[in-house]
Write a protein that holds these residues in place. Structure first.
Motif, PDB file in Angstrom:
ATOM      1  N   GLY A 143       0.797  -1.212   0.000  1.00  0.00           N
ATOM      2  CA  GLY A 143       0.000   0.000   0.000  1.00  0.00           C
ATOM      3  C   GLY A 143       0.831   1.264   0.000  1.00  0.00           C
ATOM      4  O   GLY A 143       2.060   1.236   0.017  1.00  0.00           O
ATOM      5  N   PRO A 144       0.149   2.432  -0.035  1.00  0.00           N
ATOM      6  CA  PRO A 144       0.843   3.718  -0.044  1.00  0.00           C
ATOM      7  C   PRO A 144       1.676   3.917   1.219  1.00  0.00           C
ATOM      8  O   PRO A 144       1.379   3.360   2.280  1.00  0.00           O
ATOM      9  N   VAL A 145       2.720   4.742   1.111  1.00  0.00           N
ATOM     10  CA  VAL A 145       3.636   4.970   2.228  1.00  0.00           C
ATOM     11  C   VAL A 145       2.898   5.446   3.469  1.00  0.00           C
ATOM     12  O   VAL A 145       3.197   5.037   4.590  1.00  0.00           O
ATOM     13  N   ASP A 146       1.905   6.320   3.284  1.00  0.00           N
ATOM     14  CA  ASP A 146       1.255   6.929   4.439  1.00  0.00           C
ATOM     15  C   ASP A 146       0.243   6.010   5.122  1.00  0.00           C
ATOM     16  O   ASP A 146      -0.354   6.387   6.131  1.00  0.00           O
ATOM     17  N   THR A 147       0.044   4.777   4.599  1.00  0.00           N
ATOM     18  CA  THR A 147      -0.902   3.854   5.239  1.00  0.00           C
ATOM     19  C   THR A 147      -0.277   2.500   5.553  1.00  0.00           C
ATOM     20  O   THR A 147      -0.992   1.548   5.856  1.00  0.00           O
ATOM     21  N   GLN A 148       1.046   2.402   5.506  1.00  0.00           N
ATOM     22  CA  GLN A 148       1.693   1.113   5.700  1.00  0.00           C
ATOM     23  C   GLN A 148       1.891   0.746   7.169  1.00  0.00           C
ATOM     24  O   GLN A 148       2.127  -0.420   7.475  1.00  0.00           O
ATOM     25  N   SER A 149       1.859   1.734   8.053  1.00  0.00           N
ATOM     26  CA  SER A 149       2.135   1.499   9.462  1.00  0.00           C
ATOM     27  C   SER A 149       1.219   2.373  10.310  1.00  0.00           C
ATOM     28  O   SER A 149       0.671   3.374   9.837  1.00  0.00           O
ATOM     29  N   VAL A 150       1.083   1.994  11.577  1.00  0.00           N
ATOM     30  CA  VAL A 150       0.373   2.828  12.544  1.00  0.00           C
ATOM     31  C   VAL A 150       1.374   3.802  13.158  1.00  0.00           C
ATOM     32  O   VAL A 150       2.469   3.401  13.568  1.00  0.00           O
ATOM     33  N   TYR A 151       1.003   5.066  13.207  1.00  0.00           N
ATOM     34  CA  TYR A 151       1.840   6.086  13.845  1.00  0.00           C
ATOM     35  C   TYR A 151       1.078   6.693  15.016  1.00  0.00           C
ATOM     36  O   TYR A 151      -0.148   6.846  14.964  1.00  0.00           O
ATOM     37  N   VAL A 152       1.797   7.006  16.098  1.00  0.00           N
ATOM     38  CA  VAL A 152       1.225   7.636  17.277  1.00  0.00           C
ATOM     39  C   VAL A 152       1.992   8.920  17.568  1.00  0.00           C
ATOM     40  O   VAL A 152       3.085   9.144  17.028  1.00  0.00           O
ATOM     41  N   THR A 153       1.429   9.756  18.412  1.00  0.00           N
ATOM     42  CA  THR A 153       2.068  11.015  18.793  1.00  0.00           C
ATOM     43  C   THR A 153       2.813  10.826  20.112  1.00  0.00           C
ATOM     44  O   THR A 153       2.252  10.310  21.084  1.00  0.00           O
ATOM     45  N   VAL A 154       4.080  11.240  20.127  1.00  0.00           N
ATOM     46  CA  VAL A 154       4.904  11.109  21.330  1.00  0.00           C
ATOM     47  C   VAL A 154       5.525  12.466  21.658  1.00  0.00           C
ATOM     48  O   VAL A 154       5.657  13.337  20.799  1.00  0.00           O
ATOM     49  N   ASP A 155       5.908  12.627  22.911  1.00  0.00           N
ATOM     50  CA  ASP A 155       6.594  13.855  23.314  1.00  0.00           C
ATOM     51  C   ASP A 155       7.964  13.943  22.639  1.00  0.00           C
ATOM     52  O   ASP A 155       8.656  12.936  22.456  1.00  0.00           O
ATOM     53  N   ASN A 156       8.339  15.150  22.284  1.00  0.00           N
ATOM     54  CA  ASN A 156       9.628  15.392  21.650  1.00  0.00           C
ATOM     55  C   ASN A 156      10.641  15.789  22.725  1.00  0.00           C
ATOM     56  O   ASN A 156      10.551  16.874  23.294  1.00  0.00           O
ATOM     57  N   PRO A 157      11.641  14.942  23.020  1.00  0.00           N
ATOM     58  CA  PRO A 157      12.603  15.277  24.078  1.00  0.00           C
ATOM     59  C   PRO A 157      13.527  16.433  23.708  1.00  0.00           C
ATOM     60  O   PRO A 157      14.243  16.943  24.572  1.00  0.00           O
ATOM     61  N   LEU A 158      13.493  16.867  22.441  1.00  0.00           N
ATOM     62  CA  LEU A 158      14.327  17.991  22.009  1.00  0.00           C
ATOM     63  C   LEU A 158      13.606  19.324  22.127  1.00  0.00           C
ATOM     64  O   LEU A 158      14.239  20.385  21.978  1.00  0.00           O
ATOM     65  N   ALA A 159      12.300  19.281  22.362  1.00  0.00           N
ATOM     66  CA  ALA A 159      11.509  20.512  22.370  1.00  0.00           C
ATOM     67  C   ALA A 159      11.915  21.404  23.529  1.00  0.00           C
ATOM     68  O   ALA A 159      12.363  20.928  24.585  1.00  0.00           O
ATOM     69  N   PRO A 160      11.757  22.728  23.353  1.00  0.00           N
ATOM     70  CA  PRO A 160      12.099  23.660  24.444  1.00  0.00           C
ATOM     71  C   PRO A 160      11.282  23.373  25.696  1.00  0.00           C
ATOM     72  O   PRO A 160      10.137  22.967  25.625  1.00  0.00           O
TER      73      PRO A 160
END
Length: 650
Positions: free
Chosen positions: A633-650
């Motif tokens: 399938g298309p790249v954007d539907t091949q895996s499940v993605y979740v939102t995580v905290d960014n440890p680099l963020a200010p």
């Protein structure tokens, strides 16, 4: 480096031997916090963070150690995919509503980047204080994920997850036991092969990193890189009427150097790799096609292949020729001294996908070679001479007379740039724990720790200072060139730890890098005109153009989270240096890359990593529970993605 070249007169990737590739370079400035670390005797002091006693991975029973590794991987997945916070009392408690129980897990090391270390899992609640092995843990997580999703996951996929976890644990136990019995280097003496066959435990944030459905125990002995397997290839003879192939391979010669080298058809390359035994059995005008022996057995049962065999358009020559060695991907094979590696189709389900080559991937490999030969490679190497792509410049397959590729028969011919002394290590192998000669049998260490501590001893510097400098050199030699390609060409690489190789000099310092994988190229749609002006038609048949927002998301995961943050996590989990220090160093690097010298083009990735409070991250457990194949399938539907905290963020 290996003298053979698929690139024409351009020097073979790597130029000078790795032992001397840092000559004349300056040492990166190490932050004062690391430089000020103190030592103890002749061994520099390591920061606190890794338990030296009672590590579950260091049990003398290999089966118990493998189970602990699998449970830890499942826990890391659950923590990441459910945004679980660090417990204040050092005990992780996971309440599972679907089964009415609570898991209690001591936290041995909490990582800002996700490489947590855990003790043994216990089941608290109605069942009492009972131990939980990896298989039971997988079952509990599968039930809970189904409950949380309202039944959209689980069922048959939950049962499949449990089976694959069991398979992964069993194989990991075999790998650990075998390597503990013989921890020393292999007899081949090829540094690249040694590194490729050293990845015993696999992806640290994956539920089934070593699962290989369909592989018998006897086959595993020959086909597993972890068991230092080797085998002759299986060969088919292909009638030219059904042969499909393409090649952008060029042999470099003194007489042809001015013309860009001598083009070599894929059929000629295959014949050179096949050797005399196969050539003697080959019918006149037929072309040799290499297959993995497991795949050769499996495809005979496919009606499409059987029709071609019955018609005489394919002829089975059997196994023949010299032995080839499986590399860390299992399906790509290497023969020390050969001019090429072979990326074979292999219908085993490994991690999240069945590993059969897709025709668009083969087209993409040749296309990248042609793109780089338009002058892009010369510009790139002028800016970053220590980095290159391991090219996939030729392929062979079979087309059905009625039209379309015959699945399972496509084979990639990959240029081999590595000589026996070239120390090229994928980051996954560099960071994965394994036994070492001279250490107690149960002791496991990643090569990263061995290399950094050896450098600390030889330079009489603190481990933390050496680890920080090692990391800074890695950013300069490996990450910076990848950002350059995105900025200057609009091509983002799927540079996760398995696909990214670091070249080490004779002392163990990073001095260059390589990227490999004809699947993982993202041509930005915003740069379509520029890319196709460079190579007309590029990205069309290979299906390589990806929307910029999807490219940004995937690039941030693969290079940002999986690769660099994963490397930071490995440093921290081993107690080599604290993660906050390396995160600060990474921020400083990204700030420099986000501005660019003199208004030069920049990749969007540094600014994204610096400014976004959250990032999108691949969820390997949920991907598995949804039954997704990452090659379909298309790249954007091949895996499940979740939102995580960014440890680099200010």
């Amino acid at each position: 480096m290996n003298a053979s070249s698929a690139h024409g007169p351009v020097p073979s990737p790597g130029g000078s031997p790795t032992g001397s590739c840092l000559a004349g370079t300056e040492r990166p400035e190490v932050p004062r916090q690391a430089a000020a670390s103190s030592g103890d005797g002749d061994r520099p002091m390591r920061p606190e963070g890794t338990p030296a006693v009672g590590d579950p991975l260091e049990q003398s029973d290999s089966a118990a150690a493998a189970d602990a590794a699998a449970a830890e991987g499942l826990l890391r997945c659950w923590v990441r995919e459910n945004n679980v916070r660090q417990p204040p009392d050092g005990v992780l408690r996971i309440a599972l509503d679907a089964t009415g129980v609570t898991l209690c897990v001591p936290v041995l090391h909490w990582s800002m980047t996700g490489w947590h270390r855990f003790g043994s899992v216990r089941l608290d609640g109605a069942a009492g204080d009972e131990p939980v092995d990896a298989v039971l843990l997988a079952s509990l997580f599968g039930r809970e994920a189904s409950h949380l999703s309202g039944g959209r996951t689980g069922g048959g996929e939950g049962a499949a997850l449990v089976a694959r976890v069991a398979d992964s644990v069993r194989r990991s136990a075999d790998f650990l036991a075998a390597r503990r019995a013989a921890p020393g280097p292999s007899a081949e003496g090829d540094l690249f092969l040694e590194a490729e066959q050293s990845l015993l435990l696999g992806h640290p944030v994956h539920p089934t990193p070593k699962s290989r459905e369909g592989l018998s125990d006897a086959e595993a002995q020959a086909y597993s890189p972890e068991l230092r397997g080797s085998f002759p290839l299986h060969w088919l003879a292909v009638d030219p009427a059904v042969l499909a192939s393409d090649s952008a391979w060029y042999d470099s010669t003194a007489t042809a150097a001015g013309r860009g080298g001598v083009p070599v058809p894929a059929a000629t390359l295959a014949a050179r790799l096949a050797g005399e035994q196969v050539a003697a059995a080959l019918p006149e005008s037929f072309v040799p096609l290499p297959l993995h022996p497991w795949q050769a057995r499996e495809i005979r049962h496919r009606p499409q292949t059987q029709r071609l065999l019955d018609a005489g358009l394919l002829r089975d020559l059997g196994q023949a020729g010299d032995a080839w060695h499986p590399t860390s991907s299992v399906r790509t094979v290497h023969r020390p001294g050969a001019e090429a590696m072979l990326k074979l189709s292999l219908g085993l389900r490994i991690t999240n996908s069945r590993r059969e080559n897709l025709r668009k991937e083969l087209l993409r490999g040749v296309e990248i070679q042609r793109l780089l030969r338009t002058g892009l490679s010369a510009r790139w190497r002028a800016a970053h001479p220590g980095f290159d792509i391991v090219r996939d410049p030729a392929w062979l397959g079979v087309d059905d007379p009625s039209g379309g590729p015959v699945p399972g028969l496509d084979t990639v011919i990959r240029h081999n740039p590595f000589g026996p002394e070239d120390d090229a290590v994928c980051i996954a192998a560099l960071t994965s724990p394994r036994p070492w000669p001279g250490l107690p049998r149960e002791r496991l260490l990643p090569r990263l720790a061995v290399a950094v501590e050896a450098l600390a001893r030889s330079t009489h510097r603190p481990v933390a200072a050496v680890a920080t400098e090692w990391f800074l050199r890695y950013l300069d030699r490996v990450v910076r060139p990848i950002l350059w390609l995105d900025a200057h060409a609009g091509i983002a690489l799927e540079a996760h730890q398995q696909n990214t190789l670091v070249l080490l000099d004779s002392h163990g310092w990073p001095c260059g890098g390589r990227y490999r994988d004809n699947q993982g190229y993202y041509f930005r749609t915003s740069r379509r005109e520029e890319i196709q002006r460079r190579l007309p038609g590029a990205g069309a048949a290979s299906d390589s153009f990806v929307a910029d927002d999807v490219t940004d998301e995937r690039f941030a995961y693969y290079l940002g989270i999986n690769n660099v943050l994963g490397l930071i996590g490995a440093f921290g989990a081993q107690g080599l240096v604290g993660e906050p220090l390396l995160l600060a160093a990474f921020r400083q690097f990204l700030q420099t890359e986000a501005s660019g010298p003199g208004g030069a083009p920049v990749s969007p990735l540094p600014e994204r990593l610096l400014s976004e409070p959250t990032l999108r991250c691949k969820a390997n457990l949920l991907t598995r529970l949804h039954g997704m194949d990452e090659l379909v399938g298309p790249v954007d539907t091949q895996s499940v993605y979740v939102t995580v905290d960014n440890p680099l963020a200010p």
